[in-house]
Design an enzyme around this catalytic site. Sequence first.
Site, mmCIF file in Angstrom:
data_model
loop_
_atom_site.group_PDB
_atom_site.id
_atom_site.type_symbol
_atom_site.label_atom_id
_atom_site.label_comp_id
_atom_site.label_asym_id
_atom_site.label_seq_id
_atom_site.Cartn_x
_atom_site.Cartn_y
_atom_site.Cartn_z
ATOM 1 N N ASP A 92 0.747 -1.249 -0.027
ATOM 2 C CA ASP A 92 -0.093 -0.011 0.035
ATOM 3 C C ASP A 92 0.831 1.160 -0.045
ATOM 4 O OD1 ASP A 92 -3.080 0.808 1.752
ATOM 5 O OD2 ASP A 92 -2.083 1.727 -0.077
ATOM 6 N N SER A 93 0.203 2.376 -0.252
ATOM 7 C CA SER A 93 1.085 3.370 -0.809
ATOM 8 C C SER A 93 1.603 4.452 0.471
ATOM 9 C CB SER A 93 0.392 4.413 -1.690
ATOM 10 O OG SER A 93 -0.692 4.843 -1.340
ATOM 11 N N GLY A 94 0.756 4.086 1.525
ATOM 12 C CA GLY A 94 1.328 4.798 2.665
ATOM 13 C C GLY A 94 -0.036 5.874 3.030
ATOM 14 N N GLY A 95 -0.876 6.390 2.158
ATOM 15 C CA GLY A 95 -1.869 7.335 2.040
ATOM 16 C C GLY A 95 -2.619 7.150 3.065
ATOM 17 N N PHE A 96 -3.249 5.937 3.134
ATOM 18 C CA PHE A 96 -4.294 5.681 4.407
ATOM 19 C C PHE A 96 -3.799 5.546 5.627
ATOM 20 C CE2 PHE A 96 -8.369 4.049 5.605
ATOM 21 C CZ PHE A 96 -8.003 3.037 6.550
ATOM 22 N N ASP A 146 -2.572 8.414 -2.741
ATOM 23 C CA ASP A 146 -3.859 8.797 -2.778
ATOM 24 C C ASP A 146 -4.127 9.467 -1.544
ATOM 25 O OD1 ASP A 146 -6.003 6.354 -1.583
ATOM 26 O OD2 ASP A 146 -3.833 6.422 -1.328
ATOM 27 N N GLN A 188 -11.781 6.428 -5.189
ATOM 28 C CA GLN A 188 -12.204 7.018 -4.058
ATOM 29 C C GLN A 188 -13.875 7.457 -4.017
ATOM 30 O OE1 GLN A 188 -10.499 7.024 -1.506
ATOM 31 N NE2 GLN A 188 -8.479 7.485 -1.914
ATOM 32 N N GLY A 215 -11.533 3.468 0.430
ATOM 33 C CA GLY A 215 -12.444 4.316 1.101
ATOM 34 C C GLY A 215 -13.747 3.571 1.615
ATOM 35 N N ASP A 265 -7.877 -7.641 0.603
ATOM 36 C CA ASP A 265 -6.929 -7.728 1.808
ATOM 37 C C ASP A 265 -7.658 -7.532 2.969
ATOM 38 O OD1 ASP A 265 -6.250 -4.578 1.277
ATOM 39 O OD2 ASP A 265 -5.730 -4.962 3.248
ATOM 40 N N CYS A 303 -12.606 -28.699 8.502
ATOM 41 C CA CYS A 303 -11.612 -27.981 7.942
ATOM 42 C C CYS A 303 -10.287 -28.899 8.196
ATOM 43 C CB CYS A 303 -11.270 -26.679 8.953
ATOM 44 S SG CYS A 303 -9.465 -25.803 8.587
ATOM 45 N N CYS A 305 -6.857 -28.011 7.886
ATOM 46 C CA CYS A 305 -5.729 -27.226 8.402
ATOM 47 C C CYS A 305 -4.888 -27.917 9.494
ATOM 48 C CB CYS A 305 -5.891 -25.699 8.830
ATOM 49 S SG CYS A 305 -6.469 -25.480 10.593
ATOM 50 N N CYS A 308 -6.559 -27.740 12.910
ATOM 51 C CA CYS A 308 -7.781 -28.682 13.223
ATOM 52 C C CYS A 308 -7.478 -30.346 13.155
ATOM 53 C CB CYS A 308 -8.733 -28.321 12.187
ATOM 54 S SG CYS A 308 -9.554 -26.725 12.318
ATOM 55 N N HIS A 334 -5.311 -21.396 11.216
ATOM 56 C CA HIS A 334 -6.742 -21.830 11.062
ATOM 57 C C HIS A 334 -7.368 -20.703 10.302
ATOM 58 C CE1 HIS A 334 -10.864 -23.314 10.876
ATOM 59 N NE2 HIS A 334 -11.061 -21.893 11.275
#
Length: 369
Positions: A92-96, A146, A188, A215, A265, A303, A305, A308, A334
């Site tokens: 991510d670009s760091g804006g958020f 952004d 946005q 956003g 994500d 599951c 995994c 489990c 898990h």
Amino acid sequence: MGLGEFKVHATAGNARRATLMTAHGPVQTPVFMAVGTKATVKAMTPEELKDCGTQVVLGNTYHLHLRPGEKTIAKMGGLHKFMNWHGPILTDSGGFQVFSLSQLRNMSEEGVEFRSHLDGAKHFISPEKSMEIQMDLGSDIIMAFDECLQYPATEEEIDKSMALTYRWLLRSKAAMTRKESLLFGIVQGGLSLKHRLKSMEQICSVELPGYALGGFSVGEPIHLMHELLPHVAPKMPANKPRYLMGVGTPTDLIIAIDSGIDMFDCVMPTRVARNGTIFTWQGKVSIKRSEYREDSSPLDPECDCYTCTNYSKAYLRHLFLSGEILGSRLNTIHNIHFYMKLMELARKAIEEGRWEAFRDDCLTRFVKK
Ligand SMILES: CC#C[C@H]1NC(N)=Nc2cc3[nH]c(NC)nc3cc21
Ligand SMILES: [Zn+2]
């Protein structure tokens, strides 16, 4: 497939089954990307991530710039080598993060001056600086820098912010000179369809290998996102990946895939795992409940995994109540496995023409509890 190529193999309404080619290999979509903000997906080794079906790991410009610094990571061979993750990385670009984590000092056309949330030191980030950091990290998918407006906001504030984000996208594109990396723009516009469509027109008018919707999941009622998505996502370029940032629960992912989203994500599966909340095919489980005190069954009987397969709810409840690190690790394994399995089954359902039935079954299962 060539670098940046996005091949759609099958569709079911707006849902798509596709492949995105990156410098570190293909990404099968729909895909959930594990969040590794500070060069680690908390409590998991890269081998465990891979065993859980993880394809892409997220890193973050803001955090890695503050510590240990992108120049250090570059000297150590780049972020893949530094964290021993050799699959695709999206940063991510760091804006958020600047807008949500730091004591914001000064916003201008040029960029943002802010104080580190770690030590209060002054920093400056601009589209050019954000691109330099992400290129130094060796990121496979680089997010444009952004402006992340805080909501609620007036119409005028939203218009101004979108226009700035557009100008910053053009500067990001001009500055992103690393040919192995793919630059994604960020649409946005908050929760207003009018502004979302206007921002989408601006951002998607710039030729890029992919586009994100930003956003959402910034505190607004999630149903507003569910209502907006079917009117926005299908209008984004059909031949490019669509990435919904910071989303979401299993239900959110299914609804968004149905609206045409390809990439996701979210810190939730790892964060809530450390707090004892487990996602299962029968709904959510809170492992600290006394009913599990002598329960020899696995977290999720459906599951397969590592957790489990080898441990009981009784043991995982004991670890959680004792504050044992292994508890965080086993719960995270898990939850990440659950999210990756959900995406794998979604990809198969779209491929095999079973998407609608799979979608409806998931929504019924996840709404319980
Ligand atoms: C406004 C805006 C915006 C988007 N801009 C950038 N660069 N990253 C994001 C990360 C997010 N995470 C969440 N939710 C946890 N929403 C996000 C939105 C953005
Ligand atoms: Zn499991």
